[in-house]
Scaffold this motif. Structure first.
Motif, PDB file in Angstrom:
ATOM      1  N   LEU A  51       0.894  -1.222  -0.056  1.00  0.00           N
ATOM      2  CA  LEU A  51      -0.045  -0.065   0.027  1.00  0.00           C
ATOM      3  C   LEU A  51       0.735   1.213  -0.028  1.00  0.00           C
ATOM      4  O   LEU A  51       0.565   2.366  -0.856  1.00  0.00           O
ATOM      5  CB  LEU A  51      -0.929  -0.041   1.439  1.00  0.00           C
ATOM      6  N   TYR A  52       2.023   1.265   0.900  1.00  0.00           N
ATOM      7  CA  TYR A  52       2.730   2.406   0.975  1.00  0.00           C
ATOM      8  C   TYR A  52       3.469   2.839  -0.420  1.00  0.00           C
ATOM      9  O   TYR A  52       3.405   4.160  -0.947  1.00  0.00           O
ATOM     10  CB  TYR A  52       3.688   2.176   2.045  1.00  0.00           C
ATOM     11  N   ALA A  78      -2.866  -2.350  13.161  1.00  0.00           N
ATOM     12  CA  ALA A  78      -3.248  -2.181  11.767  1.00  0.00           C
ATOM     13  C   ALA A  78      -4.112  -0.699  11.960  1.00  0.00           C
ATOM     14  O   ALA A  78      -4.439  -0.027  11.141  1.00  0.00           O
ATOM     15  CB  ALA A  78      -4.697  -3.160  11.519  1.00  0.00           C
ATOM     16  N   ILE A  79      -4.880  -0.408  13.236  1.00  0.00           N
ATOM     17  CA  ILE A  79      -5.427   0.831  13.325  1.00  0.00           C
ATOM     18  C   ILE A  79      -4.295   1.977  12.935  1.00  0.00           C
ATOM     19  O   ILE A  79      -4.660   3.056  12.201  1.00  0.00           O
ATOM     20  CB  ILE A  79      -5.967   0.835  14.819  1.00  0.00           C
ATOM     21  N   LEU A  80      -3.095   1.765  13.633  1.00  0.00           N
ATOM     22  CA  LEU A  80      -2.065   2.705  13.452  1.00  0.00           C
ATOM     23  C   LEU A  80      -1.698   2.818  11.989  1.00  0.00           C
ATOM     24  O   LEU A  80      -1.527   4.086  11.418  1.00  0.00           O
ATOM     25  CB  LEU A  80      -0.789   2.420  14.241  1.00  0.00           C
ATOM     26  N   SER A  81      -1.466   1.852  11.177  1.00  0.00           N
ATOM     27  CA  SER A  81      -1.130   1.815   9.728  1.00  0.00           C
ATOM     28  C   SER A  81      -2.302   2.584   8.836  1.00  0.00           C
ATOM     29  O   SER A  81      -2.180   3.062   7.853  1.00  0.00           O
ATOM     30  CB  SER A  81      -1.108   0.263   9.340  1.00  0.00           C
ATOM     31  N   PHE A 139      -3.771   9.300   5.715  1.00  0.00           N
ATOM     32  CA  PHE A 139      -3.219  10.671   5.433  1.00  0.00           C
ATOM     33  C   PHE A 139      -2.630  10.445   4.174  1.00  0.00           C
ATOM     34  O   PHE A 139      -2.691  11.816   3.378  1.00  0.00           O
ATOM     35  CB  PHE A 139      -2.104  10.890   6.352  1.00  0.00           C
ATOM     36  N   TYR A 140      -1.974   9.485   3.725  1.00  0.00           N
ATOM     37  CA  TYR A 140      -1.380   9.459   2.354  1.00  0.00           C
ATOM     38  C   TYR A 140      -1.943   9.331   1.212  1.00  0.00           C
ATOM     39  O   TYR A 140      -1.858   9.664   0.130  1.00  0.00           O
ATOM     40  CB  TYR A 140      -0.255   8.198   2.261  1.00  0.00           C
TER      41      TYR A 140
END
Length: 227
Positions: free
Chosen positions: A46-47, A108-111, A117-118
């Motif tokens: 994803l990143y 997962a919540i953090l990611s 944002f991205y």
């Protein structure tokens, strides 16, 4: 068969840090290994996709006096890359399958917040190849991880999130002050490395600290009430 392979057995609390450590590392070790690798791989997919696919206007993050004060130092690249070892420690130290899966939800919540944002607030930083000093390692890093997905720094957010959780786990395991100090220094080195290798700017780091710290404190508070 799966339970035997993973080394699943009844947990017996002990005052011995060594026995506690060995137990936590052993129990469900194969699920932890596969789960961590799969999680990191999915995040990377994803990143890197969002590095080249933008759906909204990309904002350039401005440099600050702090960014100008910190000069490039390629030696910090090794601490930068060590993040992936550091973030694997909290899941490796979970003491049950249920706790492992629950921690996966927290991570997962953090990611997902970072991915949010991205997608909707894409950012980038200006990079100067002259600062890399002709380092082959830095050229390799920059060729893959460009200056996009800058704010908040998920490198910093993940490190700080992991540090808070590791601190909680070490207290449960009755780890000594030396281990707390080593974890703190490792986390600080990872955070500073994002600035030293010019992969992030100071504003990105602040955003990462706020994100990682907030999610860690909220999830840890929930976790201590339910476990």
């Amino acid at each position: 068969m799966w339970r035997k392979l993973c080394g699943h057995f009844d947990y017996t609390d002990t005052h011995s840090f060594g026995k506690n450590l060995l137990y936590r590392l052993w129990v469900w070790w194969c699920l932890k290994a596969v789960g961590s690798m799969s999680f990191i791989t999915l995040f990377f997919v994803l990143y890197f996709y969002l590095l080249t696919h933008h759906y909204f206007y990309v904002t350039v993050i401005p440099a600050t006096v702090m960014d100008e004060w910190i000069s490039f130092n390629g030696s910090w690249l090794y601490f930068y890359l060590s993040l992936w070892v550091y973030v694997s420690l909290p899941p490796a130290l979970t003491k049950s399958k249920k706790e492992l899966l629950q921690y996966g939800v927290y991570a997962a919540i953090l990611s997902l917040i970072g991915i949010f944002f991205y997608i909707f607030f894409p950012t980038t930083i200006q990079q100067n190849s002259a600062d890399w000093g002709g380092s082959a390692d830095m050229i390799w890093l920059k060729s893959m991880d460009m200056g996009g997905n800058a704010f908040p720094s998920m490198h910093v957010a993940s490190a700080f999130f992991s540090f808070i959780w590791l601190n909680y786990q070490l207290k449960q395991m009755r780890g000594g002050k030396i281990l707390y100090a080593l974890s703190f220094l490792w986390c600080c080195a990872i955070i500073y490395s994002t600035l030293a290798v010019k992969q992030h700017l100071f504003i990105d780091v602040i955003g990462g600290l706020i994100l990682g710290g907030s999610v860690a404190l909220v999830t840890l508070r929930y976790h201590t009430k339910t476990f």
